[in-house]
Design a protein around this motif. Structure first.
Motif, short mmCIF file in Angstrom:
data_model
loop_
_atom_site.label_atom_id
_atom_site.label_comp_id
_atom_site.label_asym_id
_atom_site.label_seq_id
_atom_site.Cartn_x
_atom_site.Cartn_y
_atom_site.Cartn_z
N PRO A 1 39.46 121.84 3.62
CA PRO A 1 39.52 121.43 5.03
C PRO A 1 38.32 121.92 5.84
CG PRO A 1 41.18 123.11 4.56
CD PRO A 1 40.51 122.77 3.27
N ARG A 2 37.96 121.09 6.80
CA ARG A 2 36.85 121.39 7.69
C ARG A 2 37.42 121.71 9.07
NH1 ARG A 2 33.27 116.36 8.45
NH2 ARG A 2 35.15 115.73 9.51
N PHE A 3 36.86 122.72 9.70
CA PHE A 3 37.28 123.13 11.03
C PHE A 3 36.08 123.12 11.95
CE2 PHE A 3 39.98 125.23 7.94
CZ PHE A 3 41.25 124.92 8.38
N ARG A 4 36.33 122.86 13.19
CA ARG A 4 35.28 122.97 14.21
C ARG A 4 35.58 124.19 15.05
NH1 ARG A 4 32.10 118.41 15.96
NH2 ARG A 4 32.22 116.81 14.37
N GLU A 5 34.53 124.92 15.35
CA GLU A 5 34.69 126.08 16.21
C GLU A 5 33.50 126.18 17.15
OE1 GLU A 5 32.98 129.64 13.38
OE2 GLU A 5 35.07 129.04 13.07
N SER A 6 33.76 126.73 18.32
CA SER A 6 32.69 126.92 19.30
C SER A 6 31.89 128.17 18.96
CB SER A 6 33.27 127.06 20.71
OG SER A 6 33.80 125.83 21.13
N VAL A 7 30.59 128.04 19.10
CA VAL A 7 29.69 129.17 18.91
C VAL A 7 28.66 129.14 20.02
CG1 VAL A 7 29.98 129.36 16.41
CG2 VAL A 7 28.18 127.91 17.33
N ILE A 8 28.08 130.28 20.29
CA ILE A 8 27.02 130.39 21.28
C ILE A 8 25.71 130.59 20.52
CG2 ILE A 8 26.11 131.68 23.24
CD1 ILE A 8 28.74 130.34 23.91
N LEU A 9 24.75 129.70 20.77
CA LEU A 9 23.42 129.83 20.19
C LEU A 9 22.43 130.10 21.30
CD1 LEU A 9 23.39 126.88 17.62
CD2 LEU A 9 23.86 129.28 17.19
N SER A 10 21.38 130.82 20.97
CA SER A 10 20.35 131.12 21.95
C SER A 10 19.17 130.18 21.75
CB SER A 10 19.89 132.57 21.80
OG SER A 10 18.87 132.86 22.72
N VAL A 11 18.79 129.48 22.81
CA VAL A 11 17.63 128.60 22.79
C VAL A 11 16.72 129.04 23.92
CG1 VAL A 11 16.79 126.23 23.01
CG2 VAL A 11 18.98 126.67 21.88
N CYS A 12 15.54 129.52 23.56
CA CYS A 12 14.57 130.01 24.55
C CYS A 12 15.21 131.05 25.47
CB CYS A 12 13.99 128.86 25.36
SG CYS A 12 13.04 127.69 24.37
N GLY A 13 16.00 131.93 24.88
CA GLY A 13 16.64 133.00 25.63
C GLY A 13 17.84 132.56 26.46
N GLU A 14 18.25 131.33 26.32
CA GLU A 14 19.37 130.79 27.08
C GLU A 14 20.55 130.55 26.15
OE1 GLU A 14 19.68 126.84 29.73
OE2 GLU A 14 17.79 127.96 29.92
N GLU A 15 21.72 131.01 26.55
CA GLU A 15 22.91 130.81 25.72
C GLU A 15 23.48 129.42 25.93
OE1 GLU A 15 25.61 134.00 26.59
OE2 GLU A 15 24.53 135.38 25.28
N ILE A 16 23.75 128.74 24.82
CA ILE A 16 24.28 127.38 24.86
C ILE A 16 25.46 127.29 23.91
CG2 ILE A 16 23.79 124.94 24.43
CD1 ILE A 16 20.93 125.48 25.28
N GLU A 17 26.59 126.82 24.44
CA GLU A 17 27.79 126.68 23.62
C GLU A 17 27.76 125.35 22.88
OE1 GLU A 17 32.66 126.73 23.97
OE2 GLU A 17 31.45 127.15 25.74
N VAL A 18 27.97 125.41 21.58
CA VAL A 18 27.96 124.22 20.74
C VAL A 18 29.12 124.30 19.75
CG1 VAL A 18 25.48 123.82 20.92
CG2 VAL A 18 26.35 125.25 19.08
N THR A 19 29.29 123.23 19.00
CA THR A 19 30.34 123.16 17.99
C THR A 19 29.72 123.32 16.62
OG1 THR A 19 31.58 121.64 19.39
CG2 THR A 19 32.20 121.73 17.08
N LYS A 20 30.35 124.14 15.80
CA LYS A 20 29.90 124.35 14.42
C LYS A 20 31.03 123.91 13.49
CE LYS A 20 29.59 128.53 12.22
NZ LYS A 20 29.07 129.87 11.97
N GLU A 21 30.68 123.16 12.44
CA GLU A 21 31.66 122.76 11.44
C GLU A 21 31.67 123.78 10.31
OE1 GLU A 21 30.76 118.78 10.19
OE2 GLU A 21 31.68 117.93 11.97
N VAL A 22 32.85 124.24 9.98
CA VAL A 22 32.99 125.26 8.95
C VAL A 22 34.05 124.80 7.95
CG1 VAL A 22 33.62 127.66 8.50
CG2 VAL A 22 32.44 127.08 10.61
N TYR A 23 33.76 124.99 6.68
CA TYR A 23 34.73 124.73 5.61
C TYR A 23 35.30 126.09 5.19
CZ TYR A 23 32.69 120.09 5.20
OH TYR A 23 32.25 118.82 5.46
#
Length: 145
Positions: A15-37
């Protein structure tokens, strides 16, 4: 869904799950979705190269937030003008790899973005072409004028 676990060789759908993660782009935090098995047999969590790319999503959101052109906008405009990456790069005085990187998703510099936006105005592009006539062949110059 994946058919087997790369850790324990579990040979069923994983099964695949989606979870929210925070990534840093140019020192700015951006919330995105990551797919994890997550393997039901061994519990190992992993991502697949076929999965949604969280960094691509983060760059897209960053560009949107700051009013930068998206890669597909750059490519679509260039192709609409009938210019190759090599030709447009030469007109701009950039290494040919720079434009290729931007069109493939690398985050562009603000100054480069501003220059590209200005060239999307037909008169600006025409002036640039006229200032460097040797970059394009006669037929292409005539078509763009």
């Amino acid at each position: 869904m994946l058919e087997y676990c790369l850790n324990c060789d579990y040979a069923e759908d994983i099964p695949r799950f989606r979870e929210s993660v925070i990534l840093s782009v140019c020192g700015e935090e951006i919330e995105v979705t990551k797919e994890v098995y997550r393997c039901p047999a061994c519990g190992e969590a992993f991502i697949s190269s076929l999965s949604h790319d969280a960094f691509t999503e983060a760059y897209h959101k960053y560009r949107h937030r700051h009013g930068l052109l998206q890669p597909e906008e750059i490519r679509q405009w260039r192709e609409q003008m009938g210019l190759t990456q090599t030709e447009l790069s030469a007109l701009l005085g950039w290494e040919s790899s720079t434009l290729r990187w931007y069109e493939n998703g690398d985050l562009q510099e603000v100054e480069h973005d501003n220059l590209l936006k200005s060239l999307m105005q037909p008169l600006q592009l025409l002036q640039l072409i006229e200032s460097q006539p040797a970059v394009l062949n006669e037929e292409k110059r005539q078509r763009l004028q």
